[in-house]
Design an enzyme around this catalytic site. Structure first.
Site, PDB file in Angstrom:
ATOM      1  CD  GLU A   1      -1.500  -2.196   1.924  1.00 21.51           C
ATOM      2  OE1 GLU A   1      -0.466  -2.775   1.936  1.00 21.51           O
ATOM      3  OE2 GLU A   1      -2.325  -2.836   2.876  1.00 21.51           O
TER       4      GLU A   1
ATOM      5  CB  CYS B   1      -0.060  -2.532   8.835  1.00 24.38           C
ATOM      6  SG  CYS B   1       1.013  -1.320   8.096  1.00 24.38           S
TER       7      CYS B   1
HETATM    8  N1  THU Z   1       2.041  -6.496   4.127  1.00 27.82           N
HETATM    9  C1  THU Z   1       1.517  -5.708   3.143  1.00 27.82           C
HETATM   10  O1  THU Z   1       2.251  -5.390   2.131  1.00 27.82           O
HETATM   11  N2  THU Z   1       0.136  -5.083   3.256  1.00 27.82           N
HETATM   12  C2  THU Z   1      -0.652  -5.303   4.236  1.00 27.82           C
HETATM   13  O2  THU Z   1      -1.744  -4.781   4.273  1.00 27.82           O
HETATM   14  C3  THU Z   1      -0.049  -6.316   5.282  1.00 27.82           C
HETATM   15  C4  THU Z   1       1.385  -6.806   5.160  1.00 27.82           C
HETATM   16  C5  THU Z   1       3.304  -7.119   3.880  1.00 27.82           C
HETATM   17  C6  THU Z   1       4.421  -6.888   4.775  1.00 27.82           C
HETATM   18  C7  THU Z   1       5.236  -8.032   4.652  1.00 27.82           C
HETATM   19  O3  THU Z   1       6.048  -7.886   3.569  1.00 27.82           O
HETATM   20  C8  THU Z   1       4.526  -8.988   4.521  1.00 27.82           C
HETATM   21  O4  THU Z   1       3.146  -8.443   4.045  1.00 27.82           O
HETATM   22  C9  THU Z   1       4.029 -10.023   5.672  1.00 27.82           C
HETATM   23  O5  THU Z   1       3.608  -9.237   6.694  1.00 27.82           O
END
Ligand code: THU
Length: 159
Positions: free
Chosen positions: A75, A109
């Site tokens: 995001e 997150c």
């Molecule tokens: N992650 C995202 O890219 N977006 C989210 O909404 C949740 C988590 C990624 C961060 C990390 O690279 C992986 O997912 C595992 O947490």
């Protein structure tokens, strides 16, 4: 003393196929964006596709790093790319998805929510958030701020 509560309203769809065509296209762009995910540590690929007011779609995928906190969620990759490359275009909607088969979509997150909420403030208009699972349900929130009640507002810091 009084007790107050904040609610979060969202639309729920049983599948991506149930979405309006334009939203479905944005989800498909988020699915494509996942292909560039660099997630050797989590093996959890995430894609985001951000629609701008001239029809441009800016995509992002999660980019991890051996120094773990240095990585960035899909995001924020998309929002910062749009903010830096298309600073004068309005952000209309973002689709977010993962290949991980879950019954419900993943949800951004806290740090990503804060970033999205501030872009709403910057442009003075809301950004629709489309959370799509792989094979399961889809949730749509009408504005990013709904996902982060009482977010920290930079208003007080702006000169
Ligand atoms: N992650 C995202 O890219 N977006 C989210 O909404 C949740 C988590 C990624 C961060 C990390 O690279 C992986 O997912 C595992 O947490």
């Amino acid at each position: 003393m009084s007790i107050k509560s904040i609610t979060c309203t969202f639309e729920e769809y049983t599948s991506v196929e149930a979405l309006a065509a334009s939203d479905r296209l944005l989800v498909e762009a988020a699915v494509s964006a996942m292909q560039s995910a660099y997630a050797p540590y989590s093996q959890f690929q995430v894609g985001a596709a951000l629609l701008l007011d001239d029809g441009t779609i800016v995509s992002g995928s999660n980019q991890e790093n051996a120094a773990y906190p240095s990585g960035l969620c899909a995001e924020r990759v998309a929002f910062f790319a749009a903010g830096s490359q298309h600073p004068d275009k309005r952000m209309l909607a973002v689709a977010i998805t993962t290949s991980y088969p879950l019954p419900q979509p993943i949800s951004p997150c806290g740090a990503c929510r804060q970033v999205m909420a501030e872009y709403e403030l910057k442009q003075g208009a809301s950004i629709r958030i489309i959370l799509a699972s792989n094979g399961g349900s889809v949730m749509i929130v009408e504005q990013a701020r709904d996902l982060l009640p009482m977010y920290f507002s930079g208003e007080w810091l702006r000169k």
